[in-house]
Write an enzyme that holds these catalytic residues in place. Structure first.
Site, PDB file in Angstrom:
ATOM      1  N   SER A 120     -19.314  -2.545 -23.429  1.00 17.33           N
ATOM      2  CA  SER A 120     -20.727  -2.756 -23.731  1.00 17.33           C
ATOM      3  C   SER A 120     -21.620  -1.680 -23.098  1.00 17.33           C
ATOM      4  O   SER A 120     -22.786  -1.547 -23.471  1.00 17.33           O
ATOM      5  CB  SER A 120     -21.182  -4.136 -23.234  1.00 17.33           C
ATOM      6  OG  SER A 120     -20.506  -5.167 -23.916  1.00 17.33           O
ATOM      7  N   GLU A 150     -17.129 -15.719 -20.045  1.00 18.32           N
ATOM      8  CA  GLU A 150     -15.839 -15.334 -19.452  1.00 18.32           C
ATOM      9  C   GLU A 150     -16.010 -14.815 -18.029  1.00 18.32           C
ATOM     10  O   GLU A 150     -15.065 -14.816 -17.236  1.00 18.32           O
ATOM     11  CB  GLU A 150     -15.130 -14.291 -20.314  1.00 18.32           C
ATOM     12  CG  GLU A 150     -15.537 -12.844 -20.098  1.00 18.32           C
ATOM     13  CD  GLU A 150     -16.916 -12.496 -20.623  1.00 18.32           C
ATOM     14  OE1 GLU A 150     -17.396 -11.383 -20.344  1.00 18.32           O
ATOM     15  OE2 GLU A 150     -17.517 -13.336 -21.325  1.00 18.32           O
ATOM     16  N   CYS A 162     -23.026 -12.446 -26.588  1.00 19.16           N
ATOM     17  CA  CYS A 162     -23.684 -11.162 -26.367  1.00 19.16           C
ATOM     18  C   CYS A 162     -24.027 -10.485 -27.706  1.00 19.16           C
ATOM     19  O   CYS A 162     -24.827 -11.020 -28.466  1.00 19.16           O
ATOM     20  CB  CYS A 162     -22.819 -10.275 -25.483  1.00 19.16           C
ATOM     21  SG  CYS A 162     -23.734  -8.930 -24.709  1.00 19.16           S
ATOM     22  N   HIS A 194     -22.340 -13.991 -20.817  1.00 20.21           N
ATOM     23  CA  HIS A 194     -20.880 -13.833 -20.817  1.00 20.21           C
ATOM     24  C   HIS A 194     -20.193 -15.012 -20.137  1.00 20.21           C
ATOM     25  O   HIS A 194     -20.037 -15.019 -18.911  1.00 20.21           O
ATOM     26  CB  HIS A 194     -20.498 -12.538 -20.099  1.00 20.21           C
ATOM     27  CG  HIS A 194     -20.713 -11.310 -20.916  1.00 20.21           C
ATOM     28  ND1 HIS A 194     -19.683 -10.613 -21.510  1.00 20.21           N
ATOM     29  CD2 HIS A 194     -21.853 -10.663 -21.249  1.00 20.21           C
ATOM     30  CE1 HIS A 194     -20.183  -9.576 -22.166  1.00 20.21           C
ATOM     31  NE2 HIS A 194     -21.498  -9.587 -22.021  1.00 20.21           N
TER      32      HIS A 194
END
Length: 362
Positions: free
Chosen positions: A53, A340, A254, A338
């Site tokens: 990203s 994760e 995202c 995010h």
């Protein structure tokens, strides 16, 4: 870390100059250029600069010491590095951790990632906070050349950066209960690790058509994170709309959140300096609970543009921007942050469970 010191400068597009010392790799022309942003996480530097990203960006770490626990391949979030450079106040001269296999400087050199240390990151962060993200260049070239490079840098608006980071061909990971197709707009290893716990995951290029994806008979489709301007990801919104309208459970994070929103009429805009860190408070509207989240994005979805189409599920408590939505009458939801958390807190892992529940109901 090498004891040789090369003094260099960082020059921003507004003419601001910062002095520091070269670390890591330096291009032959002596210039590393990109959009300068700041990241507030205290740990996880390796996960940050290996996150796709960050393509097109130079990352400023606001924490003062970087590299003190070294690096290890298992912590990398992608096949390489896509950031343009890293800026830090101080690079540790010694690394100490039982997991460490190398030092940060050696990894930066191996990954050909330019860096600058010894720089006044507090002054730089305050400037970026007040002025917004700025294009910049650092290196061994003279300041006039660096200023020209900064002004010529394209930034992240109106640029297709996803094509630089997506996988060139499909591959599979995991052996879970469900069959998930994951669009790779810049997907992270930690995301695949979480998805692999619930599914066999087929990771596909960002350009794959809806027809090709549906031909794989997925239990669900995952829309990954990724860099840059969601408006520039060619063909993605059309494919996503077809997949969702076919009744396929879909989960986006995202950039995936932005693309899902755009697929159903949502509008996106660029934030002044983005959200980059592992300590952003987000309220889950339905429960009122607050999650501390990991974030990395420059663009955001206008919640008003989703009126009548989706319900807003999460809101950022720092600036009240949209952090999540669920489409009405369709099996699709997404969050801007995010879950994760690589790196970051684990407050939002439950979202992968919600994705599994959605596929189970189907």
């Amino acid at each position: 870390m090498s004891t040789d010191i090369t003094n260099i400068a960082l020059v921003l597009e507004d003419g601001s100059v910062f002095e520091g010392e070269a670390v890591g790799y330096m291009p032959e022309n002596g210039i590393a250029a990109g959009e300068v942003v700041f990241h507030t996480a205290l740990t996880g530097y390796q996960e940050v600069f290996t996150d796709p990203s960050y393509a097109g960006q130079i990352i400023t770490f606001t924490t003062s010491h970087i590299g003190n626990y070294g690096v290890t391949p298992i912590d990398s979030e992608s096949r390489g590095t896509f950031a343009r450079g890293v800026i830090m106040r101080d690079m540790a001269r010694r690394h100490s951790n039982w997991r460490s296999e190398s030092d940060l400087d050696a990894m930066l050199k191996a990954q050909k990632l330019p860096g600058v240390a010894g720089l006044d990151t507090r002054r730089l962060t305050r400037l970026l906070r007040d002025s917004g993200s700025l294009r910049g260049a650092f290196g061994t070239a003279d300041q006039a050349q660096l200023l020209a490079a900064a002004k010529n840098e394209k930034g992240t608006s109106g640029i297709d950066l996803v094509s630089e980071v997506t996988t060139p061909q499909a591959y599979s990971v995991g052996n879970g209960k469900f069959n998930v197709v994951a669009y790779d707009f810049g997907i992270k290893t930690t995301i695949l690790r979480h998805l692999s716990e619930i599914a066999t995951v087929t990771v596909v290029p960002a350009s794959m058509s809806a027809e090709e994806v549906l031909a794989l008979s997925p239990s669900g489709v995952f829309l990954s994170n990724g860099p840059g301007d969601p408006e520039m990801v060619n063909g993605a919104t059309e494919a996503i709309r077809t997949i969702v309208e076919a009744g396929t459970p879909t989960f986006g994070i995202c950039l995936g959140h932005q693309l899902l929103s755009r697929a159903f009429g949502g509008h996106t805009f660029k934030l002044p300096f983005g959200h980059h860190g592992a300590n952003h408070p987000v309220r889950h509207i339905a429960t009122g609970s607050v999650e501390i989240t990991s974030q990395n994005h420059n663009f955001c979805v206008d919640p008003d543009s989703l009126s009548g189409v989706a319900d807003i599920t999460h809101i950022n408590l720092n600036d009240h921007t949209n952090e999540g939505m669920r489409l009405r009458d369709l099996r699709a939801f997404s969050v801007q942050y995010h879950p994760e958390a690589g790196p970051g807190p684990h407050d939002s892992h439950y979202l992968f469970g919600q994705f599994a529940e959605l596929m189970e109901k189907k």
